[in-house]
Design a protein around this motif. Sequence first.
Motif, PDB file in Angstrom:
ATOM      1  N   VAL A  93     -29.070 -27.408  61.409  1.00 52.21           N
ATOM      2  CA  VAL A  93     -30.068 -27.698  62.406  1.00 52.21           C
ATOM      3  C   VAL A  93     -30.235 -26.488  63.496  1.00 52.21           C
ATOM      4  CG1 VAL A  93     -31.104 -29.065  64.244  1.00 52.21           C
ATOM      5  CG2 VAL A  93     -29.961 -30.105  62.371  1.00 52.21           C
ATOM      6  N   GLY A  94     -31.457 -25.823  63.221  1.00 57.17           N
ATOM      7  CA  GLY A  94     -31.578 -24.738  64.162  1.00 57.17           C
ATOM      8  C   GLY A  94     -33.044 -25.165  64.983  1.00 57.17           C
ATOM      9  N   ASN A  95     -34.044 -24.706  64.337  1.00 59.34           N
ATOM     10  CA  ASN A  95     -35.436 -25.419  65.084  1.00 59.34           C
ATOM     11  C   ASN A  95     -35.835 -26.746  64.786  1.00 59.34           C
ATOM     12  OD1 ASN A  95     -37.433 -24.236  66.820  1.00 59.34           O
ATOM     13  ND2 ASN A  95     -38.918 -23.847  65.405  1.00 59.34           N
ATOM     14  N   ALA A  96     -35.085 -27.189  63.783  1.00 58.54           N
ATOM     15  CA  ALA A  96     -34.921 -28.731  63.403  1.00 58.54           C
ATOM     16  C   ALA A  96     -36.233 -29.266  62.664  1.00 58.54           C
ATOM     17  CB  ALA A  96     -34.933 -29.588  64.716  1.00 58.54           C
ATOM     18  N   GLY A 124     -27.578 -32.053  74.678  1.00 59.64           N
ATOM     19  CA  GLY A 124     -28.642 -32.724  75.582  1.00 59.64           C
ATOM     20  C   GLY A 124     -29.392 -31.874  76.504  1.00 59.64           C
ATOM     21  N   LYS A 125     -29.092 -30.624  76.400  1.00 57.97           N
ATOM     22  CA  LYS A 125     -29.888 -29.595  77.134  1.00 57.97           C
ATOM     23  C   LYS A 125     -30.226 -28.397  76.551  1.00 57.97           C
ATOM     24  CE  LYS A 125     -26.095 -28.095  79.444  1.00 57.97           C
ATOM     25  NZ  LYS A 125     -25.388 -27.968  80.594  1.00 57.97           N
ATOM     26  N   PRO A 126     -31.282 -27.739  76.883  1.00 58.81           N
ATOM     27  CA  PRO A 126     -31.718 -26.378  76.148  1.00 58.81           C
ATOM     28  C   PRO A 126     -30.594 -25.294  76.470  1.00 58.81           C
ATOM     29  CG  PRO A 126     -33.666 -26.871  77.213  1.00 58.81           C
ATOM     30  CD  PRO A 126     -32.335 -27.887  77.658  1.00 58.81           C
ATOM     31  N   VAL A 127     -30.172 -24.516  75.492  1.00 54.77           N
ATOM     32  CA  VAL A 127     -29.340 -23.335  75.752  1.00 54.77           C
ATOM     33  C   VAL A 127     -29.866 -22.250  76.104  1.00 54.77           C
ATOM     34  CG1 VAL A 127     -27.517 -22.306  74.958  1.00 54.77           C
ATOM     35  CG2 VAL A 127     -27.372 -24.634  74.328  1.00 54.77           C
ATOM     36  N   LYS A 128     -29.840 -21.719  77.177  1.00 55.24           N
ATOM     37  CA  LYS A 128     -30.537 -20.479  77.755  1.00 55.24           C
ATOM     38  C   LYS A 128     -30.360 -19.103  76.854  1.00 55.24           C
ATOM     39  CE  LYS A 128     -32.411 -18.322  81.804  1.00 55.24           C
ATOM     40  NZ  LYS A 128     -32.417 -18.070  83.141  1.00 55.24           N
ATOM     41  N   ILE A 142     -29.781 -20.164  62.701  1.00 50.02           N
ATOM     42  CA  ILE A 142     -29.928 -21.496  63.654  1.00 50.02           C
ATOM     43  C   ILE A 142     -29.509 -20.919  64.964  1.00 50.02           C
ATOM     44  CG2 ILE A 142     -29.436 -23.162  61.866  1.00 50.02           C
ATOM     45  CD1 ILE A 142     -26.492 -23.004  62.313  1.00 50.02           C
ATOM     46  N   ARG A 143     -29.680 -19.694  65.564  1.00 46.32           N
ATOM     47  CA  ARG A 143     -29.390 -19.017  66.846  1.00 46.32           C
ATOM     48  C   ARG A 143     -30.670 -19.398  67.872  1.00 46.32           C
ATOM     49  NH1 ARG A 143     -28.509 -13.248  66.642  1.00 46.32           N
ATOM     50  NH2 ARG A 143     -26.220 -13.706  66.256  1.00 46.32           N
ATOM     51  N   ILE A 144     -30.763 -20.921  67.995  1.00 41.96           N
ATOM     52  CA  ILE A 144     -32.166 -21.244  68.567  1.00 41.96           C
ATOM     53  C   ILE A 144     -31.632 -22.398  69.662  1.00 41.96           C
ATOM     54  CG2 ILE A 144     -34.060 -22.607  68.391  1.00 41.96           C
ATOM     55  CD1 ILE A 144     -34.374 -21.412  65.557  1.00 41.96           C
ATOM     56  N   GLY A 145     -32.049 -21.721  71.067  1.00 48.75           N
ATOM     57  CA  GLY A 145     -31.665 -22.889  71.951  1.00 48.75           C
ATOM     58  C   GLY A 145     -32.463 -23.991  72.677  1.00 48.75           C
ATOM     59  N   ASN A 146     -33.731 -23.938  72.092  1.00 51.44           N
ATOM     60  CA  ASN A 146     -34.579 -25.066  72.582  1.00 51.44           C
ATOM     61  C   ASN A 146     -35.668 -25.362  71.277  1.00 51.44           C
ATOM     62  OD1 ASN A 146     -36.016 -26.816  74.108  1.00 51.44           O
ATOM     63  ND2 ASN A 146     -37.214 -25.423  75.251  1.00 51.44           N
ATOM     64  N   PRO A 147     -34.967 -26.041  70.166  1.00 51.86           N
ATOM     65  CA  PRO A 147     -35.861 -26.451  69.009  1.00 51.86           C
ATOM     66  C   PRO A 147     -37.162 -27.170  69.213  1.00 51.86           C
ATOM     67  CG  PRO A 147     -33.768 -27.257  69.098  1.00 51.86           C
ATOM     68  CD  PRO A 147     -33.704 -26.886  70.282  1.00 51.86           C
ATOM     69  N   ALA A 148     -38.162 -26.731  68.745  1.00 48.37           N
ATOM     70  CA  ALA A 148     -39.301 -26.948  68.410  1.00 48.37           C
ATOM     71  C   ALA A 148     -39.697 -28.644  68.126  1.00 48.37           C
ATOM     72  CB  ALA A 148     -40.283 -26.083  67.743  1.00 48.37           C
ATOM     73  N   SER A 149     -38.771 -28.915  67.067  1.00 48.42           N
ATOM     74  CA  SER A 149     -38.727 -30.370  66.535  1.00 48.42           C
ATOM     75  C   SER A 149     -37.864 -31.034  67.153  1.00 48.42           C
ATOM     76  CB  SER A 149     -38.795 -30.201  64.911  1.00 48.42           C
ATOM     77  OG  SER A 149     -39.948 -29.567  64.536  1.00 48.42           O
ATOM     78  N   TRP A 150     -37.351 -30.873  68.046  1.00 50.65           N
ATOM     79  CA  TRP A 150     -36.239 -31.604  68.805  1.00 50.65           C
ATOM     80  C   TRP A 150     -36.278 -33.108  68.957  1.00 50.65           C
ATOM     81  CZ3 TRP A 150     -33.639 -29.253  73.796  1.00 50.65           C
ATOM     82  CH2 TRP A 150     -32.312 -30.066  74.263  1.00 50.65           C
ATOM     83  N   ALA A 151     -37.302 -33.866  69.302  1.00 49.69           N
ATOM     84  CA  ALA A 151     -37.514 -34.982  69.277  1.00 49.69           C
ATOM     85  C   ALA A 151     -37.584 -35.742  67.900  1.00 49.69           C
ATOM     86  CB  ALA A 151     -38.791 -35.448  70.188  1.00 49.69           C
ATOM     87  N   ILE A 157     -26.154 -35.967  64.611  1.00 46.34           N
ATOM     88  CA  ILE A 157     -26.279 -34.475  64.868  1.00 46.34           C
ATOM     89  C   ILE A 157     -24.969 -34.190  65.700  1.00 46.34           C
ATOM     90  CG2 ILE A 157     -27.573 -32.777  65.602  1.00 46.34           C
ATOM     91  CD1 ILE A 157     -30.047 -34.065  65.265  1.00 46.34           C
ATOM     92  N   ASP A 158     -24.400 -33.034  65.065  1.00 46.17           N
ATOM     93  CA  ASP A 158     -23.044 -32.579  65.544  1.00 46.17           C
ATOM     94  C   ASP A 158     -22.955 -31.116  65.656  1.00 46.17           C
ATOM     95  OD1 ASP A 158     -20.467 -32.572  66.659  1.00 46.17           O
ATOM     96  OD2 ASP A 158     -19.680 -33.938  65.221  1.00 46.17           O
ATOM     97  N   MET A 159     -21.674 -30.705  66.147  1.00 43.98           N
ATOM     98  CA  MET A 159     -21.846 -29.094  66.209  1.00 43.98           C
ATOM     99  C   MET A 159     -20.593 -28.665  65.505  1.00 43.98           C
ATOM    100  SD  MET A 159     -21.203 -28.303  70.218  1.00 43.98           S
ATOM    101  CE  MET A 159     -20.036 -29.282  71.011  1.00 43.98           C
ATOM    102  N   VAL A 160     -20.646 -27.376  65.037  1.00 40.84           N
ATOM    103  CA  VAL A 160     -19.251 -26.698  64.292  1.00 40.84           C
ATOM    104  C   VAL A 160     -19.107 -25.337  65.093  1.00 40.84           C
ATOM    105  CG1 VAL A 160     -19.410 -27.885  62.290  1.00 40.84           C
ATOM    106  CG2 VAL A 160     -20.740 -26.082  62.543  1.00 40.84           C
ATOM    107  N   THR A 161     -18.044 -24.793  64.950  1.00 39.82           N
ATOM    108  CA  THR A 161     -17.851 -23.461  65.453  1.00 39.82           C
ATOM    109  C   THR A 161     -18.026 -22.536  64.694  1.00 39.82           C
ATOM    110  OG1 THR A 161     -15.281 -23.335  64.965  1.00 39.82           O
ATOM    111  CG2 THR A 161     -15.963 -24.721  66.950  1.00 39.82           C
TER     112      THR A 161
END
Length: 365
Positions: free
Chosen positions: A188-191, A230-234, A243-252, A265-269
């Motif tokens: 998931v990047g821009n979603a 739960g918040k944008p990544v500046k 997937i280096r995106i901090g505020n996905p356009a299709s978030w909702a 939706i989870d995260m991996v290192t």
Amino acid sequence: MLHCGVIERYREHLPVTESTHVISLNEGSTPLISAPNLSKAIHPRLDVWFKFEGLNPTGSFKDRGMTMAVTKALEEGFKAVICASTGNTSASASAYAARAGLKSVVLIPEGKIALGKLSQAMIHGAIVVQIKGNFDQALQLVRAITENHPIALVNSINPYRIEGQKTGAFEIVDDFDGRAPDFHVLPVGNAGNITAYWKGYREYNEAEKARNLPRMLGFQAAGAAPIVLGKPVKHPQTFATAIRIGNPASWAAAEKARDESGGLIDMVTDDEIRAAYKMMAATEGVFAEPASAAGIAGLIKVAQQGYFDDKEPFGGDRLRAVCILTGHGLKDPDSAIKAAEEPHTVEANEDAVLEAIGLCEPVTV
């Protein structure tokens, strides 16, 4: 039988008419590849499949949406298209625009795009503008430009992009004879992709072409995980540039897909992504871009946490997971070279070669 693109194949499910002039590069119909070695390594009850979108014409899943976006831009009278991109969108937009005879403009973050992708936009004749900022800033700029100028925005916020990308779900169900996978796994990047696939599965199910619905499992990179946090990544950071995106356009819409499907939706290192990137290529012979490996890394992570232990399959006795491989590995050869073992350099003789490959017999006295 000649292969046709996704609009012709799924015309009845797409917003086109008989008079629509379709712009296509024969995208879609990408293979489902069984991954038995990876399956055994991840979970004893899990069958893993790859949907290899890297075999689309420009090497990524973006072509599914771009055939629709550019087709409709042409139909609506636009003379040019524009996008912000971390790479794959720029390659796809410029190729389809060239096919349609439209001008293409691409905004990219300076120094934050794989050269394999940038080279595609350049050779297709796009006007490439690097900004001293990140993808989210580039997207803000193209949105503002298209609000005030007659140029079509072809990022995934364009609803036609989602329409085209949903065809990937149709293909998966068709290939499995009307059964959706138990789990649909993707980065998931821009979603836009998780949004589109869920839309496709729901529409096929409502049309009684899919007997079930999957759980959607999306994974962000830990340094670019706004939905998880739960918040944008500046200042998003990850070596998986797509997937280096901090505020996905299709978030909702991504959260809706997660919640409606009962998924996560989870995260991996980055370390987990790199390990999965190498594992996929070394055990299954499939070379995908680093972002694709985020889904594999996530699958491994949740399996180790016991996520699949109490899940039941739809039909049969084994769970089925389809992982979307978003782009071809040749999109980002530098990452592959850094991840792999360096070539051996030896003298041009047989003994030296045998020693390098471990076949040199020990000398006995």
